[in-house]
Enzyme design. Sequence first.
Site, PDB file in Angstrom:
ATOM      1  N   ARG A 108      -5.576  -0.543   8.708  1.00  0.00           N
ATOM      2  CA  ARG A 108      -6.051  -0.562   7.329  1.00  0.00           C
ATOM      3  C   ARG A 108      -7.240   0.376   7.178  1.00  0.00           C
ATOM      4  O   ARG A 108      -8.098   0.487   8.065  1.00  0.00           O
ATOM      5  CB  ARG A 108      -6.461  -1.994   6.968  1.00  0.00           C
ATOM      6  CG  ARG A 108      -6.830  -2.228   5.511  1.00  0.00           C
ATOM      7  CD  ARG A 108      -5.618  -2.103   4.632  1.00  0.00           C
ATOM      8  NE  ARG A 108      -5.848  -2.727   3.320  1.00  0.00           N
ATOM      9  CZ  ARG A 108      -5.285  -2.321   2.200  1.00  0.00           C
ATOM     10  NH1 ARG A 108      -4.455  -1.285   2.225  1.00  0.00           N
ATOM     11  NH2 ARG A 108      -5.501  -2.942   1.058  1.00  0.00           N
ATOM     12  N   THR A 395       3.571   2.268  -1.668  1.00  0.00           N
ATOM     13  CA  THR A 395       3.705   1.693  -0.328  1.00  0.00           C
ATOM     14  C   THR A 395       5.151   1.838   0.122  1.00  0.00           C
ATOM     15  O   THR A 395       6.065   1.926  -0.689  1.00  0.00           O
ATOM     16  CB  THR A 395       3.285   0.203  -0.345  1.00  0.00           C
ATOM     17  OG1 THR A 395       1.917   0.120  -0.739  1.00  0.00           O
ATOM     18  CG2 THR A 395       3.444  -0.458   1.005  1.00  0.00           C
ATOM     19  N   THR A 413       1.067   2.709   3.674  1.00  0.00           N
ATOM     20  CA  THR A 413       0.679   2.796   2.266  1.00  0.00           C
ATOM     21  C   THR A 413      -0.384   3.857   2.019  1.00  0.00           C
ATOM     22  O   THR A 413      -1.186   4.162   2.907  1.00  0.00           O
ATOM     23  CB  THR A 413       0.140   1.428   1.779  1.00  0.00           C
ATOM     24  OG1 THR A 413      -0.162   1.504   0.381  1.00  0.00           O
ATOM     25  CG2 THR A 413      -1.105   1.017   2.538  1.00  0.00           C
ATOM     26  N   GLU A 415      -1.522   3.279  -1.255  1.00  0.00           N
ATOM     27  CA  GLU A 415      -1.897   2.403  -2.372  1.00  0.00           C
ATOM     28  C   GLU A 415      -1.098   2.721  -3.622  1.00  0.00           C
ATOM     29  O   GLU A 415       0.040   2.333  -3.727  1.00  0.00           O
ATOM     30  CB  GLU A 415      -3.400   2.436  -2.648  1.00  0.00           C
ATOM     31  CG  GLU A 415      -3.892   1.552  -3.768  1.00  0.00           C
ATOM     32  CD  GLU A 415      -3.462   0.080  -3.667  1.00  0.00           C
ATOM     33  OE1 GLU A 415      -3.450  -0.595  -4.692  1.00  0.00           O
ATOM     34  OE2 GLU A 415      -3.113  -0.383  -2.570  1.00  0.00           O
ATOM     35  N   GLU A 432      -7.013   3.341  -1.416  1.00  0.00           N
ATOM     36  CA  GLU A 432      -7.002   1.963  -0.945  1.00  0.00           C
ATOM     37  C   GLU A 432      -8.221   1.151  -1.355  1.00  0.00           C
ATOM     38  O   GLU A 432      -8.160  -0.085  -1.397  1.00  0.00           O
ATOM     39  CB  GLU A 432      -6.862   1.920   0.575  1.00  0.00           C
ATOM     40  CG  GLU A 432      -5.534   2.389   1.091  1.00  0.00           C
ATOM     41  CD  GLU A 432      -4.360   1.553   0.615  1.00  0.00           C
ATOM     42  OE1 GLU A 432      -4.575   0.415   0.182  1.00  0.00           O
ATOM     43  OE2 GLU A 432      -3.232   2.055   0.678  1.00  0.00           O
ATOM     44  N   ASP A 435      -8.119  -1.703  -3.712  1.00  0.00           N
ATOM     45  CA  ASP A 435      -7.628  -3.013  -3.289  1.00  0.00           C
ATOM     46  C   ASP A 435      -8.767  -4.016  -3.105  1.00  0.00           C
ATOM     47  O   ASP A 435      -8.513  -5.204  -2.903  1.00  0.00           O
ATOM     48  CB  ASP A 435      -6.831  -2.908  -1.988  1.00  0.00           C
ATOM     49  CG  ASP A 435      -5.333  -2.952  -2.216  1.00  0.00           C
ATOM     50  OD1 ASP A 435      -4.914  -3.145  -3.367  1.00  0.00           O
ATOM     51  OD2 ASP A 435      -4.574  -2.805  -1.245  1.00  0.00           O
TER      52      ASP A 435
END
Length: 577
Positions: A108, A395, A413, A415, A432, A435
Site C-alpha cells: 500500500r 483498481t 490499484t 485508486e 491513493e 482513500d
Amino acid sequence: MAALLLSGCMLPPPMVETVRLPQDATAPARVGQADSVVAGEKGLVSAADPRAADAGAQMLRLGGSATDAAIATMLALTVVEPQSSGIGGGGFMVMADPRGTIETIDGRETAPMAANGDWFMAGGQPLPFAQAQPGGKSVGVPGSLRMVGRAHGEHGKLAWRTLFQPAIRLAREGYRVSPRLHAALDRGRATGAFDADGRALFYDAGGAPLPVGTLIRNEALAQSLERLAARGTDSFYVGPNAQMIASKVGTAPHNPAPMSTGDLASYDAKVRAPVCGSYRGYRICGMGPPSSGATTVIAVLRQLEGFDLAALGPDSPIAWHLLAESERVAYADRDRYLADPDFIRVPTAGLIDPAYLARRARLISADRTMPAPVAGSPPGAQARADGVEAEEHGTSHFVAIDKWGDAVTYTSTIESAFGSGIMVGGYFLNNELTDFSFVPGKDGVPVANRVDGGKRPRSSMSPTLVFAPDGSLRLVIGAAGGATIPVQVAKAIIGVIDWHLSARDAIALPVLFAPGGDAVYIEQGSKLEAMIPALVALGHAQVTPRELPLKANAIERVGARWQGAADPRSEGAAVAE
C-alpha cells in the site's frame, strides 16, 4: 544538478496510430481465451484484460511460479489498463502453497512525511473530491515494485528481467484501445488528460479520446520497464526516476505537494499476518489492515451463518435483504476501526471474533430492516470517530495458480481512473491519499483513517483465499471497485458455497451494496431491480439502481481441475498455461 538529472531522463514522445477495425474486432484479441477456462492440472491466470492474463500465462509456460505470473500480469496491466493499476500505484498480494501456508505482503502507498490531518482541508472544510484527486496532493509513494520485488525474491523461479518482456513488447509494439479503456478516457478526462504526456498519448488534437481500435505505442513506458528489468526495484525508488516523481508531484499545476526523494527511498513493503475466519466449515483468509477486506468479508459472511441462504436461493428477495443487513452492520465497524495498524491500534481479532459476530448477527432479521446500525464494541477496540473515503474506479484484480499448486491473489490499484493524472516515464501516479478520511476528527475524537505522514490509507481491496473443510484450496478470488470490493467477494463466496454456482456464475450474480445508514444500491439493469418493491416492503426505504464499478476474477478447484473465471461485465479473461 537535479535539473540536469531530470533533463537526462527526458523520453521520446508517445506514438499513436489510428487503425479502423471491423466491428467485431474492436475488443482486445482473445486468441481462444474466454472468461471461463478449465486448465486441468496446469497453471492458470485470470485477469481483467486478456493481454495481461496471457503475459502471466507466458511465465507459467516458461516454468515460472504463480508469483512470477502475477508480477508479469501486473506489469502488462500497467501498459494495457493504465486507468486502473500499475507501477505508479500499490496493492496487496496474498499467497498460499499446497500445504495451506499463507503469506500476505502489503504494498500500500504511503503519505509523504510532510502530510498531516489537514492535508485535504481548506478553510476548515474538506476539499470536494473532484478538487482533491488531480495533481500532487493525492499522490502516495508507490508500493507496487517494492512489493513484487520482495515476493519475487522469496517465490520467483524465473529471472527478474524475464517477467518484464511481455509488458515491454506491448508498450513498444503497441496495443489497441479497448472499449473499456475508451470509456474510461471519455469519463476520466480530468485526470487522463491532466498531464501533457497523457494528453499526447490518449487524446487527439481536439481533446477527444482516441477511438476504439487505435494502436498505442508507449515508448517512454517501454524504456522505464527496460531500466527496471535491468537494474531492479531500487532504480524506481532512488535516482532519476525518484527525482522525477518528487519533482512532478511538487510542481504539479494543481495541488502541488511536498514529496521528497527521501519519502521514496525509505518506502518498504511489509509482510503482514493473514486474517482468517470461517464460514460454514470453510476457511476464509485474506489481507489484514490497512486493508478492510478480510475483516469485512468475514463479518458479512459470519453474520449470515444463522440463516439458511441455500434454501432461500439467489432469486429470493429475503436472501438479498439479509445480505444488505449484514453489509450495513459490517461497514459500520469498518468505517470506525480500520486503518494503518502501524499508526492505530486496530481491533482485528475482535472484529472477526465469533462471539462478537454472533452478537452483531442478532441485529439482523429476515422479516424487517433494522434502524441505521452503529459501530459495535469489538474486543480490543478504542474510541474512534467514523470516517469514510471516496469511491474509486481505478483498481484491478488478478489471480494465478502454477503447476505446483501455489496460488497468488493480487489486487493492484492507482485508486481513481488514471490516478492523480500525473504521468512519469509513461505511467500514471496514483491518487491513493484520497482513500484517507478527509476530516481528521469529530467532536474531539480522532478518525482512525485520518492523514498522517508515512501512513498508509485504509483500503477495501480484498484478495481472498477460500479453503474447503478438508483443508484444500477451493477458491482464489478478488475484485476491483472501491468500497464495493468486500461485497463482491462475499457475494461470490455465498454463490459458490451456498448456491453451488461455478465461480464464473457467482461472480456474474448482481451486486447489492449497502455501505451503512439507510442507503441500499443495487446493480443497475440487473434482476435486483425487479426486487425493489419486495425490499421496500421489508423496510429498505432508499433502494437505488446505480451503475457500480464491478470487476472480479477468480480461480476455483472443481474436482481434479482448476477452472478460471473472469467477470462477464469486464473484458477479463482466464488463460491456461
